[in-house]
Design a protein around this motif. Sequence first.
Motif, PDB file in Angstrom:
ATOM      1  N   ILE A 314      -2.773 -36.109   4.975  1.00  0.00           N
ATOM      2  CA  ILE A 314      -3.324 -37.149   5.680  1.00  0.00           C
ATOM      3  C   ILE A 314      -2.160 -37.554   6.798  1.00  0.00           C
ATOM      4  O   ILE A 314      -1.004 -38.017   6.399  1.00  0.00           O
ATOM      5  N   TYR A 315      -2.566 -37.836   7.732  1.00  0.00           N
ATOM      6  CA  TYR A 315      -1.848 -38.234   8.832  1.00  0.00           C
ATOM      7  C   TYR A 315      -1.804 -39.735   8.978  1.00  0.00           C
ATOM      8  O   TYR A 315      -2.691 -40.482   9.460  1.00  0.00           O
ATOM      9  N   VAL A 316      -0.804 -40.269   8.768  1.00  0.00           N
ATOM     10  CA  VAL A 316      -0.661 -41.705   8.701  1.00  0.00           C
ATOM     11  C   VAL A 316       0.162 -42.443   9.787  1.00  0.00           C
ATOM     12  O   VAL A 316       1.317 -42.238   9.858  1.00  0.00           O
ATOM     13  N   TYR A 317      -0.718 -42.881  10.833  1.00  0.00           N
ATOM     14  CA  TYR A 317       0.018 -43.350  12.382  1.00  0.00           C
ATOM     15  C   TYR A 317       0.454 -44.988  11.692  1.00  0.00           C
ATOM     16  O   TYR A 317      -0.510 -45.947  11.602  1.00  0.00           O
ATOM     17  N   ASN A 318       1.597 -44.920  11.586  1.00  0.00           N
ATOM     18  CA  ASN A 318       2.474 -46.291  11.397  1.00  0.00           C
ATOM     19  C   ASN A 318       2.637 -46.932  12.633  1.00  0.00           C
ATOM     20  O   ASN A 318       2.832 -46.509  13.621  1.00  0.00           O
ATOM     21  N   LEU A 322       3.281 -52.547  16.491  1.00  0.00           N
ATOM     22  CA  LEU A 322       4.030 -52.790  17.722  1.00  0.00           C
ATOM     23  C   LEU A 322       3.507 -52.070  19.075  1.00  0.00           C
ATOM     24  O   LEU A 322       4.256 -52.058  20.030  1.00  0.00           O
ATOM     25  N   ILE A 323       2.102 -51.770  18.824  1.00  0.00           N
ATOM     26  CA  ILE A 323       1.442 -51.440  20.114  1.00  0.00           C
ATOM     27  C   ILE A 323       0.009 -52.247  20.573  1.00  0.00           C
ATOM     28  O   ILE A 323      -0.613 -52.849  19.373  1.00  0.00           O
ATOM     29  N   ASP A 324      -0.300 -52.445  21.604  1.00  0.00           N
ATOM     30  CA  ASP A 324      -1.326 -53.165  21.828  1.00  0.00           C
ATOM     31  C   ASP A 324      -2.649 -52.501  21.657  1.00  0.00           C
ATOM     32  O   ASP A 324      -3.669 -52.884  21.313  1.00  0.00           O
ATOM     33  N   ASP A 325      -2.676 -50.937  22.177  1.00  0.00           N
ATOM     34  CA  ASP A 325      -4.046 -50.259  22.155  1.00  0.00           C
ATOM     35  C   ASP A 325      -3.645 -49.112  21.447  1.00  0.00           C
ATOM     36  O   ASP A 325      -2.780 -48.184  21.403  1.00  0.00           O
ATOM     37  N   LEU A 326      -4.661 -49.013  20.423  1.00  0.00           N
ATOM     38  CA  LEU A 326      -4.503 -47.575  19.691  1.00  0.00           C
ATOM     39  C   LEU A 326      -4.861 -46.491  20.178  1.00  0.00           C
ATOM     40  O   LEU A 326      -6.209 -46.413  20.999  1.00  0.00           O
ATOM     41  N   PRO A 327      -4.289 -45.131  19.836  1.00  0.00           N
ATOM     42  CA  PRO A 327      -4.590 -44.084  20.360  1.00  0.00           C
ATOM     43  C   PRO A 327      -6.183 -43.465  19.711  1.00  0.00           C
ATOM     44  O   PRO A 327      -6.399 -43.812  18.815  1.00  0.00           O
ATOM     45  N   LEU A 328      -6.742 -42.301  20.483  1.00  0.00           N
ATOM     46  CA  LEU A 328      -7.731 -41.741  19.909  1.00  0.00           C
ATOM     47  C   LEU A 328      -7.123 -40.665  18.777  1.00  0.00           C
ATOM     48  O   LEU A 328      -6.165 -40.054  19.002  1.00  0.00           O
ATOM     49  N   PHE A 336      -4.567 -45.524  10.435  1.00  0.00           N
ATOM     50  CA  PHE A 336      -3.713 -46.408  11.241  1.00  0.00           C
ATOM     51  C   PHE A 336      -3.053 -47.439  10.411  1.00  0.00           C
ATOM     52  O   PHE A 336      -3.979 -48.004   9.424  1.00  0.00           O
ATOM     53  N   ILE A 337      -1.939 -47.618  10.051  1.00  0.00           N
ATOM     54  CA  ILE A 337      -1.567 -48.650   9.237  1.00  0.00           C
ATOM     55  C   ILE A 337      -0.071 -49.234   9.798  1.00  0.00           C
ATOM     56  O   ILE A 337       0.299 -48.877  10.869  1.00  0.00           O
ATOM     57  N   SER A 338       0.073 -50.345   9.187  1.00  0.00           N
ATOM     58  CA  SER A 338       1.429 -50.922   9.482  1.00  0.00           C
ATOM     59  C   SER A 338       2.004 -51.155   8.100  1.00  0.00           C
ATOM     60  O   SER A 338       1.695 -52.214   7.524  1.00  0.00           O
TER      61      SER A 338
END
Length: 413
Positions: A314-318, A322-328, A336-338
């Motif tokens: 599972i690729y966990v984009y942490n 800290l960012i304004d726009d989420l990538p594709l 996507f998580i924090s």
Amino acid sequence: MEKGLLVGLNTELEKDFKESMAELRNLAHACHIEIIEELIQNKSMPTNKFYIGKGKVDELKLLIESLEPDLVIFDNELSPSQIRNLEKELEIKVIDRTVLILDIFARRAKTTEAKLQVELAQSEYMLPRVIGMYKSLSRQRSGTGSKGPGEQKLELDRRLLRNKIVKLKKDLQAVVEIRRTQRQNRKSSHIPIVSLTGYTNSGKSTLMNALIDASTNIKKEHVLKKDMLFATLETKTTNISLSDTKNFLLTDTVGFIKKLPHHLVEAFKSTLEEITEADLLLHVIDVSNPQYKKQIEAVDIVLKEIKAENIPTIYVYNKIDLIDDLPLLETENSIFISAENNLNIQKLLTMINHELEKNTKIVQLLLPYNKGDIFSYFKKNKSIISTTYEETGILVQLRLSKEEIEKYNQYIK
């Protein structure tokens, strides 16, 4: 703090040269070295003698004279002869990226195993490089052809290093056997193993703490989380218990980095084995880093080297806070998580459960009443769908892995 000069060679093969130099600066900072200047050469390939060209060596000499640094740091690993030639020409201490990484590992190592692994990597790096370290000793041969004191000292040190490497490997093997026994015990319990992996400082330890907080365990032992390179060297394992009695073991290991020294990968093989034994990997990615795609590639290279590239992931984009726009997202099994703000942690747990269930099957077992220990184990560690008490025993419907189905095959109805 020591003062240092950075030297980089930008070749056609070096696609991410600027990022590599920025990372080198961070590595130096982690070793408490203040970088006062950078020298960069654009050249198709390194030279055998100095790594950089002779003209750049002369330019480097002038910089050393004017800025008076304590050492010079090269972005790539230097050969023993290149270090020897550079130190003779520049009359200053010369090190490379590998030495910096080894030094950080040495500072971070806390457990016996981590210390042995780092010391082994350092010794194997030093073995071919001890030559040329005794300039003050005579190397002239006497009339009978015997070796001078410099050569005698060199041979003695090489022999001591070889003996040290043999002893370190032996000591490490003893620790490794204990770890493998512990791992075998964990596997025999048939509790799924989920392993955190990712680039250094991507937030693996923070995520581990967030998952511990989401667990129903009464005793919650958090791990160190710190904004630094290689904060975690030791493998940590904890049991994550969920409300529906679904359990899994979560392990956290050392983070990766681009150009990770081969000596370190070899020395840390026993620690990295934790990843290869996992049923599922959580590849943690710092999506706030502009170079996160390159970091994913660097981690994938190491996973391939330790033969863990085919484990479900599972690729966990942490760090989305800290960012304004989420990538594709480019892969299906992504989220996507924090971890810092506990965002989407429950959703991640649902994904973990879904992935772990792919290798399981719902079965019915008729357990004789004298096999109450098996039923107790199921109640504690499994999600039981239904229970019926019959004349001949307890009829249980639950989800089991392939290995567990083989183990309890005689009770399957």
